[in-house]
Motif scaffolding. Structure first.
Motif, short mmCIF file in Angstrom:
data_model
loop_
_atom_site.label_atom_id
_atom_site.label_comp_id
_atom_site.label_asym_id
_atom_site.label_seq_id
_atom_site.Cartn_x
_atom_site.Cartn_y
_atom_site.Cartn_z
N HIS A 204 -3.60 -47.68 -26.39
CA HIS A 204 -2.96 -47.08 -27.57
C HIS A 204 -3.64 -45.77 -27.97
CE1 HIS A 204 -0.13 -50.26 -28.36
NE2 HIS A 204 -1.09 -51.17 -28.30
N ARG B 147 -4.33 -41.97 -28.11
CA ARG B 147 -3.55 -40.75 -27.88
C ARG B 147 -4.47 -39.56 -28.07
NH1 ARG B 147 0.64 -41.74 -25.54
NH2 ARG B 147 1.54 -39.80 -26.25
N ASP C 283 -3.91 -36.72 -28.97
CA ASP C 283 -3.59 -35.86 -30.13
C ASP C 283 -4.03 -36.50 -31.44
OD1 ASP C 283 -1.84 -37.92 -30.42
OD2 ASP C 283 -0.02 -36.71 -30.42
N THR D 10 -3.10 -39.40 -32.71
CA THR D 10 -2.15 -40.29 -33.39
C THR D 10 -2.35 -41.76 -32.98
OG1 THR D 10 -0.53 -39.90 -31.66
CG2 THR D 10 -0.35 -38.53 -33.63
N GLY D 11 -3.15 -41.99 -31.96
CA GLY D 11 -3.32 -43.36 -31.48
C GLY D 11 -4.59 -44.00 -32.01
N ARG E 201 -3.12 -44.54 -19.24
CA ARG E 201 -2.01 -43.65 -19.62
C ARG E 201 -0.69 -44.13 -19.02
NH1 ARG E 201 -3.60 -38.15 -21.28
NH2 ARG E 201 -5.75 -38.39 -21.93
N SER F 248 0.27 -47.11 -21.04
CA SER F 248 0.69 -46.69 -22.37
C SER F 248 2.16 -46.27 -22.36
CB SER F 248 -0.28 -45.61 -22.84
OG SER F 248 0.37 -44.60 -23.46
N ARG G 231 5.11 -48.44 -24.15
CA ARG G 231 5.93 -47.76 -25.16
C ARG G 231 7.43 -47.93 -24.84
NH1 ARG G 231 6.72 -46.88 -30.00
NH2 ARG G 231 7.47 -44.88 -30.68
N GLU H 293 7.35 -37.77 -26.88
CA GLU H 293 6.02 -38.25 -27.31
C GLU H 293 4.91 -37.87 -26.34
OE1 GLU H 293 6.14 -42.42 -28.01
OE2 GLU H 293 7.66 -42.27 -29.57
N THR I 9 2.52 -35.93 -24.90
CA THR I 9 2.01 -34.61 -25.28
C THR I 9 0.95 -34.07 -24.31
OG1 THR I 9 0.61 -35.85 -26.78
CG2 THR I 9 2.51 -34.73 -27.74
N ASP J 224 -0.20 -37.33 -19.60
CA ASP J 224 0.90 -38.16 -20.13
C ASP J 224 2.24 -37.58 -19.73
OD1 ASP J 224 -0.83 -39.80 -21.31
OD2 ASP J 224 -0.03 -39.62 -23.35
#
Ligand code: FE2
Ligand code: FE2
Length: 440
Positions: A294, A296, A298, A300-301, A316, A319, A323, A349, A351, A355
């Motif tokens: 989970h 991320r 950026d 957010t995870g 990854r 993930s 998702r 998503e 990013t 990913d």
């Protein structure tokens, strides 16, 4: 054996059928006809079994077509046809009782449920053996159904393996992988053989064991990316096991308590990694995947990591797989997306560079209308995408509703390539109260 001897069997069988329907059992015509039939069969089976076949409306003895104008020939060909008999083999030792029972069964009203061969077996007749005519489509459908059963059994073995590991994680248990890796390998082999069939399995759900089914589905989607990346076989097995165990940390929480949901969400990666660290046979990558799936880059995870932390490639991949399954599992009111929209959402998503690469591989493998997508076609019929096509816009669709909106009695597949039909919209199966996996 000459053609004439075989013709005599057909003629006497036809006469006996007539006598059987016209005269009572005590009538001399009745017993005379039975005697003639037994005698004709005795002659025909003197050197071994004698087989009559039906092919394109004509009766054959072995590969020799029998004269159509011989007495009783047409009526027996009709009887074979209406009873869906492909072949009738008389064995040496064919008795009067066998003859009577054969005539009784042939006098039954033909129907889809009546299998003359089975009816004779049930009545203890072995002097004559009847093979039912199997329609080519029916044979194909039967084979597909058998393969589907085997595929589903393999999927459920993974659910069972995971359930067993979860149970062993209790206070007294010592968890072990057992034959899990072997089942993952089998699934992978089947994926190489027919990826669409395995992707179809990932539409299976069970509300009472949603976590377990989610993990197996995540494994299938992770394999899809792994195969798309051309990861060698050994690596694929490891990736599959990592994906299967990615949410193992959830077992430590009370899943029935809605108040715990946030704790489960945030803490299961760390708890999962700790659990896997206690299982010596588990690859270190599985621990990382549980911990990082989970995460991320950026921000957010979760869990939070130091800046520039690079997660393991398997994390990854898992993930993305995780998702996609989450996005497609929920009902529309809970934000669940149809597979085509989930694909677009994933691309949005994804990013970080890695990913994005993996997400694109997944999108390429899944196509614009992934397996499991329920679609309405230009003639208003509705079906489920069962396999991708050469053209991403023209997949193979298994029809569920006809153009009139009525459920089709026989599920037929249609290849949109080379057909006039095209997809006009994607529908959410919940809106039609349909379960996609029933149709794959
Ligand atoms: Fe998770
Ligand atoms: Fe998950």
């Amino acid at each position: 054996m000459s053609e004439l001897v075989a013709i005599a069997v057909v003629t006497s069988l036809s006469s006996a059928r007539k006598a059987f329907s016209l005269y009572p059992a005590v009538h001399p015509e009745h017993s005379g006809a039975l005697d003639s039939l037994v005698a004709a069969v005795a002659t025909a089976t003197g050197a071994g079994p004698c087989t009559l076949n039906l092919h394109l409306g004509r009766l054959y003895h072995e590969s020799q077509v029998l004269a159509n104008d011989a007495p009783g020939m047409r009526s027996m060909a009709d009887a074979f046809e209406s009873h869906r008999i492909e072949s009738m083999t008389f064995n040496p030792g064919f008795t009067r009782t066998d003859a009577t029972t054969l005539l009784e069964v042939l006098a039954l009203k033909p129907s889809a449920d009546l299998d003359v061969g089975l009816a004779l077996e049930d009545r203890g007749v072995f002097g004559v053996v009847v093979q039912r005519l199997v329609e080519p489509d029916a044979a194909e459908a039967e084979e597909r159904e058998e393969q589907r059963g085997r595929d589903r059994a393999m999927y459920l073995r993974l659910v069972t393996a995971l359930r067993r590991i979860n149970t062993q994680l209790g206070p007294a248990g010592s968890p072990s992988l057992g034959d899990t890796a072997v089942v993952v390998e089998n699934l992978m082999a089947r994926f190489m053989e027919d990826s669409a069939a395995v992707l179809g399995l990932a539409t299976m759900r069970d509300a009472s064991e949603a976590d377990l089914f989610h993990c197996v589905n995540t494994l299938i989607y992770a394999l899809t990316i792994g195969v798309g990346l051309e990861i060698p076989e050994e690596g694929l097995t490891a990736l599959g096991v990592c994906a299967l165990l990615h949410d193992i940390g959830k077992v430590a929480f009370n899943r029935d308590d809605p108040g715990q949901e946030e704790r489960v969400r945030l803490q299961h990666p760390r708890v999962g990694a700790e659990i896997l660290a206690r299982m010596p046979e588990v690859d270190q990558a599985a621990m990382l995947v549980a911990f990082e799936h989970h995460f991320r880059p950026d921000g957010t995870g979760w869990p939070e990591m130091e800046p520039n932390y690079i997660a393991h490639p398997y994390s990854r991949i898992v993930s993305i797989a995780d998702r996609y399954d989450r996005l497609t599992t929920s009902a529309p009111e809970a934000g669940g997306l149809t597979p085509d929209r989930a694909i677009v959402q994933l691309l949005r998503e994804a990013t970080a560079d890695l990913d994005r690469t993996f997400a694109r591989v997944f999108v390429r493998e899944m196509g614009a209308f992934p397996v499991g997508c329920m679609v309405r076609l230009s003639d208003q019929s509705v079906g489920v995408v069962s396999a991708p096509g050469e053209d991403p816009l023209q997949p193979h669709v298994r029809l569920v509703y006809g153009p009139d909106g009525l459920t089709l009695a026989t599920k037929t597949g249609t290849d949109l390539a080379g057909s006039e039909l095209s997809i006009i919209e994607v529908v959410h199966p919940d809106d039609l109260r349909e379960t996609v996996s029933d149709h794959l």
